[in-house]
Write an enzyme that holds these catalytic residues in place. Structure first.
Site, PDB file in Angstrom:
ATOM      1  N   GLY A  16      54.706 -81.232  55.574  1.00  0.00           N
ATOM      2  CA  GLY A  16      55.888 -80.378  55.487  1.00  0.00           C
ATOM      3  C   GLY A  16      56.756 -80.737  54.285  1.00  0.00           C
ATOM      4  O   GLY A  16      57.192 -79.866  53.520  1.00  0.00           O
ATOM      5  N   MET A 116      40.116 -83.379  58.280  1.00  0.00           N
ATOM      6  CA  MET A 116      39.566 -82.150  58.876  1.00  0.00           C
ATOM      7  C   MET A 116      40.612 -81.055  58.804  1.00  0.00           C
ATOM      8  O   MET A 116      41.726 -81.206  59.324  1.00  0.00           O
ATOM      9  CB  MET A 116      39.152 -82.397  60.327  1.00  0.00           C
ATOM     10  N   VAL A 244      65.620 -93.163  56.083  1.00  0.00           N
ATOM     11  CA  VAL A 244      66.867 -92.478  56.445  1.00  0.00           C
ATOM     12  C   VAL A 244      67.255 -92.856  57.866  1.00  0.00           C
ATOM     13  O   VAL A 244      66.423 -92.815  58.776  1.00  0.00           O
ATOM     14  CB  VAL A 244      66.707 -90.953  56.321  1.00  0.00           C
ATOM     15  N   GLU A 353      35.303 -82.895  68.395  1.00  0.00           N
ATOM     16  CA  GLU A 353      34.722 -83.272  67.121  1.00  0.00           C
ATOM     17  C   GLU A 353      33.665 -84.326  67.306  1.00  0.00           C
ATOM     18  O   GLU A 353      33.850 -85.270  68.063  1.00  0.00           O
ATOM     19  CB  GLU A 353      35.801 -83.850  66.224  1.00  0.00           C
ATOM     20  N   HIS A 438      47.689 -86.697  66.970  1.00  0.00           N
ATOM     21  CA  HIS A 438      48.237 -85.376  66.639  1.00  0.00           C
ATOM     22  C   HIS A 438      49.565 -85.088  67.331  1.00  0.00           C
ATOM     23  O   HIS A 438      49.661 -84.132  68.102  1.00  0.00           O
ATOM     24  CB  HIS A 438      47.244 -84.284  67.034  1.00  0.00           C
ATOM     25  N   GLY A 466      55.603 -81.087  61.565  1.00  0.00           N
ATOM     26  CA  GLY A 466      54.899 -80.864  62.824  1.00  0.00           C
ATOM     27  C   GLY A 466      55.792 -80.785  64.046  1.00  0.00           C
ATOM     28  O   GLY A 466      55.348 -80.330  65.104  1.00  0.00           O
ATOM     29  N   ASN A 476      42.627 -79.334  64.879  1.00  0.00           N
ATOM     30  CA  ASN A 476      43.394 -80.356  64.153  1.00  0.00           C
ATOM     31  C   ASN A 476      44.588 -79.683  63.460  1.00  0.00           C
ATOM     32  O   ASN A 476      44.461 -78.576  62.947  1.00  0.00           O
ATOM     33  CB  ASN A 476      42.520 -81.024  63.101  1.00  0.00           C
ATOM     34  N   PHE A 478      46.890 -80.220  60.660  1.00  0.00           N
ATOM     35  CA  PHE A 478      47.650 -80.229  59.410  1.00  0.00           C
ATOM     36  C   PHE A 478      47.588 -78.937  58.598  1.00  0.00           C
ATOM     37  O   PHE A 478      48.515 -78.649  57.838  1.00  0.00           O
ATOM     38  CB  PHE A 478      47.391 -81.477  58.556  1.00  0.00           C
TER      39      PHE A 478
HETATM   40  P1  FDA Z   1      53.624 -86.793  58.486  1.00  0.00           P
HETATM   41  O1  FDA Z   1      53.538 -87.733  59.627  1.00  0.00           O
HETATM   42  O2  FDA Z   1      52.400 -86.488  57.721  1.00  0.00           O
HETATM   43  O3  FDA Z   1      54.711 -87.308  57.437  1.00  0.00           O
HETATM   44  C1  FDA Z   1      55.958 -87.815  57.817  1.00  0.00           C
HETATM   45  C2  FDA Z   1      56.391 -88.879  56.813  1.00  0.00           C
HETATM   46  O4  FDA Z   1      57.764 -89.200  57.024  1.00  0.00           O
HETATM   47  C3  FDA Z   1      55.621 -90.190  56.929  1.00  0.00           C
HETATM   48  O5  FDA Z   1      55.115 -90.560  55.662  1.00  0.00           O
HETATM   49  C4  FDA Z   1      56.664 -91.184  57.444  1.00  0.00           C
HETATM   50  O6  FDA Z   1      56.453 -92.512  56.969  1.00  0.00           O
HETATM   51  C5  FDA Z   1      57.952 -90.595  56.903  1.00  0.00           C
HETATM   52  N1  FDA Z   1      59.146 -90.946  57.693  1.00  0.00           N
HETATM   53  C6  FDA Z   1      59.290 -90.949  59.038  1.00  0.00           C
HETATM   54  N2  FDA Z   1      60.540 -91.279  59.392  1.00  0.00           N
HETATM   55  C7  FDA Z   1      61.224 -91.486  58.242  1.00  0.00           C
HETATM   56  C8  FDA Z   1      62.571 -91.869  57.957  1.00  0.00           C
HETATM   57  N3  FDA Z   1      63.474 -92.051  58.935  1.00  0.00           N
HETATM   58  N4  FDA Z   1      62.929 -92.028  56.647  1.00  0.00           N
HETATM   59  C9  FDA Z   1      62.021 -91.828  55.647  1.00  0.00           C
HETATM   60  N5  FDA Z   1      60.734 -91.465  55.873  1.00  0.00           N
HETATM   61  C10 FDA Z   1      60.347 -91.303  57.153  1.00  0.00           C
HETATM   62  N6  FDA Z   1      45.133 -83.796  61.321  1.00  0.00           N
HETATM   63  C11 FDA Z   1      44.224 -82.869  60.900  1.00  0.00           C
HETATM   64  O7  FDA Z   1      44.569 -81.691  60.752  1.00  0.00           O
HETATM   65  N7  FDA Z   1      42.939 -83.255  60.626  1.00  0.00           N
HETATM   66  C12 FDA Z   1      42.518 -84.551  60.789  1.00  0.00           C
HETATM   67  O8  FDA Z   1      41.361 -84.868  60.503  1.00  0.00           O
HETATM   68  C13 FDA Z   1      43.444 -85.501  61.266  1.00  0.00           C
HETATM   69  N8  FDA Z   1      43.074 -86.796  61.521  1.00  0.00           N
HETATM   70  C14 FDA Z   1      44.027 -87.746  61.832  1.00  0.00           C
HETATM   71  C15 FDA Z   1      43.667 -89.086  61.940  1.00  0.00           C
HETATM   72  C16 FDA Z   1      44.650 -90.050  62.163  1.00  0.00           C
HETATM   73  C17 FDA Z   1      44.262 -91.490  62.298  1.00  0.00           C
HETATM   74  C18 FDA Z   1      46.009 -89.662  62.254  1.00  0.00           C
HETATM   75  C19 FDA Z   1      47.097 -90.678  62.464  1.00  0.00           C
HETATM   76  C20 FDA Z   1      46.364 -88.338  62.146  1.00  0.00           C
HETATM   77  C21 FDA Z   1      45.385 -87.366  61.952  1.00  0.00           C
HETATM   78  N9  FDA Z   1      45.724 -86.030  61.823  1.00  0.00           N
HETATM   79  C22 FDA Z   1      44.775 -85.101  61.467  1.00  0.00           C
HETATM   80  C23 FDA Z   1      47.108 -85.564  62.056  1.00  0.00           C
HETATM   81  C24 FDA Z   1      47.870 -85.240  60.757  1.00  0.00           C
HETATM   82  O9  FDA Z   1      47.744 -86.300  59.838  1.00  0.00           O
HETATM   83  C25 FDA Z   1      49.348 -84.995  61.114  1.00  0.00           C
HETATM   84  O10 FDA Z   1      49.392 -83.887  62.002  1.00  0.00           O
HETATM   85  C26 FDA Z   1      50.192 -84.681  59.895  1.00  0.00           C
HETATM   86  O11 FDA Z   1      50.174 -85.744  58.977  1.00  0.00           O
HETATM   87  C27 FDA Z   1      51.630 -84.389  60.284  1.00  0.00           C
HETATM   88  O12 FDA Z   1      52.307 -83.881  59.147  1.00  0.00           O
HETATM   89  P2  FDA Z   1      53.878 -83.905  59.043  1.00  0.00           P
HETATM   90  O13 FDA Z   1      54.255 -83.278  57.763  1.00  0.00           O
HETATM   91  O14 FDA Z   1      54.441 -83.325  60.296  1.00  0.00           O
HETATM   92  O15 FDA Z   1      54.301 -85.447  59.065  1.00  0.00           O
END
Ligand code: FDA
Length: 497
Positions: A16, A116, A244, A353, A438, A466, A476, A478
């Site tokens: 996002g 994915m 933050v 998967e 997720h 998300g 999945n 993203f």
């Molecule tokens: P996302 O979590 O990507 O980003 C948020 C960021 O904000 C992070 O970098 C975090 O450190 C930062 N943050 C948080 N709080 C903060 C604060 N207070 N101040 C500053 N920074 C802060 N999905 C998919 O579609 N296909 C796949 O194959 C997979 N596989 C998978 C494997 C594993 C191991 C995980 C953990 C996750 C997946 N996913 C996935 C899920 C996918 O990665 C996830 O849905 C997205 O990254 C979410 O995107 P967002 O933009 O919502 O947040």
């Protein structure tokens, strides 16, 4: 810098946040991104930026002294090992009933995920985002997201012959023998690069056990796509190791944002205050929900509405393994990148998967991550006694997911005469029901926000990650997070700026 006034601040650098940064910068707006994790742009002493799943070091986990591998047992023995406390790439965040895995660093979840990249079937979209017009998503925003992310699909002829997908071919054979549709799953991994890994002409990444703690080559994480493009505009500044902690209306308009600077052992080394005209919450489902729930409860943003913190789901994640017969080896060389799944969503509520188990040895195991139609939703709430945000998810709420996954695997086991593995998640434990990859929801679109992610009580505050999605995407998540962000930021740029 401390005391600065900026036009736009984005909290988080995942999907996002990266979409918002690129599109705002292209519209001529200067953007500051704040990221609590590291930049992940500098090699360690071994010459590599990221460590492997088979030899995790301090780079693997966010502020832990022991690894917390999702698959934490093998043949009944725990496999976690001690590491030094460091701002590593994968956060295993523990709530009372569930461990939520998340990426930490510039690129968010794109650093650690399997890549994915799945667009939900259009017939399921009405339950994924009920307030969004599907036509605009499927004609404009899903295609835009897929292009921006660099999504591609494995060459089926190569799939049929390469050693590294023997495990997936066994998955296909068993799915088809039981009458389930087997589908290829697109991914952002560079499939040509993987062919070169297999041919021995490129440095191995997917074929060297790299995934959960980062891929050194081959995977097109956000650092290589949206974030690279955003940086190239010259309008985007990223501050890694900055977290933050507070957002509140500023006296002269805009918002005061309090930011803590961290060192690599997680200590706060400085606290800064900046003012921003607009703030985008893109800290992920858990990060954004935790911030908003805290800011509402502690009086920084008291007028946030009563939907804040609600509608959280785990995308129905549940894992399991099956033990194959000796005539069905899954291969000692397994690509870490899954490329296919078993679709029983319509009949049984599960999309499984076919996942690798890249141990480097023959295990005769088939391993699966199922996404299921689990109806349970949890809520984040402020715990004043501990000054933390709790999540009321209960482990027992995974039972519907297990039942749905069983519609696939009970049938396959009965057809093949095989059994579940009981040694992957504990001693005699079949189901990986303690975790999710997720997290979704907590600031649901058209409930906690308006239909474009605006926090309407506070003009200039937006949610764009998300947390907008009410708990399940049927696949999945993203691509849907990216496509929704593309839709919302386009509207915000044309009407709010
Ligand atoms: P996302 O979590 O990507 O980003 C948020 C960021 O904000 C992070 O970098 C975090 O450190 C930062 N943050 C948080 N709080 C903060 C604060 N207070 N101040 C500053 N920074 C802060 N999905 C998919 O579609 N296909 C796949 O194959 C997979 N596989 C998978 C494997 C594993 C191991 C995980 C953990 C996750 C997946 N996913 C996935 C899920 C996918 O990665 C996830 O849905 C997205 O990254 C979410 O995107 P967002 O933009 O919502 O947040």
């Amino acid at each position: 810098a401390n005391g600065a006034h900026v036009p736009v601040l984005i909290i988080g650098t995942g999907y996002g946040g990266s979409v918002a940064a690129l599109r705002l910068a292209q519209a001529g707006v200067d953007v500051n991104m704040i990221e609590m994790g590291m930049a992940w742009d500098t090699p360690g002493s071994d010459g590599k930026i990221f460590c492997t799943t088979t030899a995790p070091d301090q780079r693997s986990y966010w502020l832990r002294t022991k690894t917390k591998a999702p698959l934490n047992y093998f043949l009944g023995f725990p496999i976690d090992r001690n590491i030094s406390r460091y701002t590593g790439i994968l956060d295993a965040e523990e709530f009372s009933g569930i461990t939520v895995y998340q990426g930490r660093g510039v690129g968010g979840g794109s650093l650690v995920n399997g890549g994915m990249a799945v667009t939900p079937k259009r017939e399921n979209f009405g339950t994924v985002l009920p307030s969004v017009n599907p036509d605009e998503m499927y004609t404009t925003y899903y295609p835009r997201a897929n292009a921006g992310l660099g999504v591609g699909t494995i060459d089926p002829a190569w799939f049929d012959t390469t050693d590294c997908y023997q495990f997936a071919r066994v998955g296909r054979k068993h799915a088809q023998r039981s009458g389930f549709p087997f589908v290829f799953v697109p991914d952002v991994y560079d499939w040509n690069y993987m062919k070169q890994e297999a041919a021995g002409t490129a440095t191995k990444s997917a074929l060297a056990g790299e995934i959960l703690y980062g891929n050194n080559y081959g995977k097109k994480s956000l650092q290589k796509t949206y974030i690279a493009q955003a940086k190239a505009t010259g309008r985007v500044t990223i501050s890694p190791l900055h977290r933050v902690t507070r957002v509140a209306p500023a006296a002269g308009g805009g918002y005061t944002v309090v930011i803590e600077q961290l060192n690599t052992t997680g200590d706060v080394t400085a606290t800064k205050t900046v003012t921003s005209d607009r703030v985008f919450f893109a800290a992920g489902s858990v990060g954004t929900s935790k911030l908003l729930v805290k800011l509402k409860a502690t009086g920084a943003l008291p007028n946030l509405n009563g939907e804040i913190g609600k509608g959280w789901g785990d995308n129905g994640n549940v894992m399991c393994g099956r033990a194959n017969h000796l005539w069905d080896p899954t291969g000692s060389l397994q690509s870490t990148i899954p490329c296919a799944g078993i679709d029983n969503w319509a009949a049984g509520g599960a999309f499984a998967e076919v996942a690798p188990l890249p141990t480097g040895i023959e295990t005769f195991a088939s391993f699966y991550l199922s996404i299921t139609k689990n109806p349970n939703r949890a809520q984040f709430s402020w715990n004043a006694a501990t000054s933390t945000v709790d999540l009321n998810w209960q482990t027992a709420w995974k039972q519907p997911s297990i039942d749905m996954a069983k519609t696939i695997f009970d049938k396959i086991n009965s057809k093949e005469g095989t059994i579940y593995r009981t040694d992957l998640f504990g001693v005699y434990k079949i189901w990986g029901d303690h975790l999710t990859y997720h997290p979704l929801g907590g600031a649901v679109l058209n409930k906690a926000t308006d239909n474009y992610g605006r926090l309407t009580a506070y003009p200039g505050l937006y949610v764009i990650d998300g947390s907008l999605i009410p708990g399940n995407t049927s696949v999945n998540p993203f691509v849907t997070i990216t496509a929704l962000a593309e839709r919302n930021i386009e509207k915000i740029i044309t009407t709010d700026l």
